[in-house]
Design an enzyme around this catalytic site. Structure first.
Site, short mmCIF file in Angstrom:
data_model
loop_
_atom_site.label_atom_id
_atom_site.label_comp_id
_atom_site.label_asym_id
_atom_site.label_seq_id
_atom_site.Cartn_x
_atom_site.Cartn_y
_atom_site.Cartn_z
CD GLU A 182 4.09 9.69 -5.69
OE1 GLU A 182 4.81 9.64 -6.71
OE2 GLU A 182 4.52 9.94 -4.57
CD GLU B 55 2.46 7.59 -2.44
OE1 GLU B 55 2.90 6.98 -3.42
OE2 GLU B 55 1.32 7.43 -1.99
CG ASN C 265 1.10 0.52 -12.32
OD1 ASN C 265 0.30 1.04 -11.55
ND2 ASN C 265 2.34 0.92 -12.42
CB CYS D 265 5.08 5.21 -12.29
SG CYS D 265 5.82 4.53 -10.82
#
Ligand code: NAD
Length: 488
Positions: free
Chosen positions: A249, A459, A151, A283
């Site tokens: 993630e 992150e 994405n 996300c």
């Protein structure tokens, strides 16, 4: 047609002749090919990364040398980012306005990681002992495997790469087989900027083939993965076999909680951007709208009329508001989930499936369902597409319970004119990121990551580089060591 191969040890190279077609989702036509990597390609790339770790140009580069290199990468990106735009759009169909904005800003992330690299230094320890000093040293893990989704391949890679390089690791990147081109172009750009050969390598192919081979390789010391929870579970299991840490993630099913006192225009903008930017292929997509009953009618009428007016088109055209979904299997999945929501009895207020088939490519328009109940698939599962599920609440308790009624915990939003209520509800939403009267921002200083099925590890934020470092305690005696078994 462009034919890409792996980028290993500073050069485009490939062992196998097998290719995977890359399809432009705006036309449905093949626009390039990438290499279908095998275990042998994984071996070559990991060996190149391992070799670079010990070679003087990288092994002897201290934090400030690495910072200078990250700044050179930033400088090179500042003048060359536009080269990366078209390859990414041809692969994943993201709108040019969004891609340009992301890529023009990429340099800032590398400058941020340069600053973070300069903060790495030996730290004295408080050991409460006399006659001995101790200190903490920070060491890179070694070879890091970075696996990314389709994405936002380059943006997501940047968060991993900036931190991993600042820490002194070498990296093998495995982008999605559905969107590898921009990452391969970027690898070449890194080397033009002066990154030594083998420090960053990019191999392409399927997750279960080359991806798994990379994670399982005995020289791999750390894995950083962004993708689906299904992929994340496999990667974490494979990493665990070699006792290698993985940062995951994963997906989300994020709630937007709207109170009746919220500014309706501001809220509508936030909800629309949260679910229809990137066609919901984000996300942190705010895919569940939980609105206080008195505001529901006014808010959803506004959302429906605004979403209905969005113009589909070629993602390369700056005027386009709705691009295609990224690939055909994904379009099929989104259409199946929309059909299931209808079967389950949700009320379809805006049906984006009318757009599908009306033009070439993998298009589906903004879709809004009301009366979604918590047992429905649309409430429970990530669509990763432009589909908003709406329900309402009467009390704050109900709102929080609904927001937390999910297996995921990536993000959430709260919309209210009452700052105390905003802060209170934000603190009660179980998610790694919560926005109040705002949505979707990311910044170098803000850690990003999930709770529950959305993954573990973070992150960005102040500990981003530490995530790629191991500590070592070094003790230095400052007084004679006493006889441990003295005679009386
Ligand atoms: P995916 O899990 O299908 O693939 C992600 C990557 O993992 C790809 O490169 C794939 O080839 C690789 N892979 C798959 N199986 C593997 C295996 N067994 N071993 C090694 N590698 C493997 O995900 P996707 O469809 O590309 O991306 C969409 C998903 O990513 C969504 O769920 C989305 O929410 C999530 N995502 C999360 C974030 C975040 O920051 N949390 C950001 C973007 C996307």
């Amino acid at each position: 047609m462009k034919r890409y191969s792996h980028f290993i040890a500073g050069a485009f190279t490939t062992l196998s002749d097998e290719k995977i077609d890359s399809i432009d989702p705006a036309s449905g036509r093949v626009w390039s090919q990438i290499s279908r990597g095998t275990g042998a390609d994984a071996e070559l790339a990991i060996r190149a990364a391992d070799h670079a770790l010990r070679r003087g140009d990288w092994a002897n580069a201290g934090p400030s040398d690495r910072a200078l290199l990250l700044e050179r990468i930033a400088d090179h990106l500042e003048t060359n980012w536009h080269r990366l735009v078209e390859p990414e759009i041809r692969d994943n169909g993201k709108r040019i306005a969004e891609v340009r904005a992301q890529f023009a800003g990429l340099q800032h992330w590398y400058r941020h990681f340069a600053k973070e690299a300069r903060k790495i230094r030996v730290e004295p320890q408080d050991n409460h002992l006399g006659g001995v000093e101790s200190e903490t040293h920070f060491l890179p893990y070694g070879v890091v495997v970075a696996i990314t989704p389709w994405n936002s391949p380059l943006m997501i890679l940047t968060w991993k790469l900036g931190a991993a390089l600042a820490a002194g690791n070498t990296v093998v990147v495995k982008p999605s087989e559905l969107a590898s081109a921009s990452t391969l172009e970027f690898a070449a750009l890194l080397h033009e900027a002066g990154l030594p050969a083998g420090v960053v390598n990019v191999v392409t192919g399927y997750g279960h083939e080359i991806g798994e081979a990379l994670v399982r390789h005995p020289l791999t010391r750390k894995v950083t993965f962004t993708g689906s929870d299904l992929g994340g579970r496999k990667v974490a299991a494979a990493a665990a076999r070699n006792v290698v840490p993985a940062t995951l993630e994963l997906g989300g099913k994020s709630a937007q909680v709207v109170f009746a006192d919220a500014d309706i225009e501001n809220t509508a903008n936030g909800i629309l951007s949260g679910i229809f930017s990137s066609n919901g292929q984000s996300c942190v997509a705010g895919s569940r709208l939980i609105v206080e009953a008195p505001l529901k009618h006014a808010l959803i009428s506004r959302l429906v009329s605004r979403a209905k007016a969005l113009e589909p088109g070629d993602p390369m055209n700056p005027a386009t508001q709705i691009g295609p979904l990224a690939n055909e299997p994904h379009l099929a999945k989104v259409l199946r989930m929309i059909a299931q929501a209808k079967n389950d009895g949700a009320t379809c207020l805006l049906d984006g499936t009318a757009m599908t088939g009306s033009r070439p490519g993998y298009y589906v328009g903004p879709t809004i369902f009301d009366d979604v109940t918590t047992d429905m698939q649309l409430w429970r599962e990530e669509v990763f597409g432009p589909v908003l599920a709406v329900t309402s609440f009467d009390t704050e308790e109900q709102a929080v319970a609904l927001a937390n009624d999910t297996d995921y915990g990536l993000a959430g939003g709260v919309w209210t004119a009452d700052p105390a209520k905003g802060a209170r509800v934000a603190s009660r939403i179980d998610a790694g990121t919560v926005y109040v009267n705002h949505y979707r921002s990311v910044a170098p200083g803000a850690p990003i990551g999930g709770l529950k099925l959305s993954g573990y590890g973070r992150e960005l934020g102040p500990d981003a580089v530490k995530d790629f470092l191991q500590t070592k305690s070094v003790w230095i005696g400052k007084a004679p060591v006493p006889d441990p078994f003295p005679h009386d």
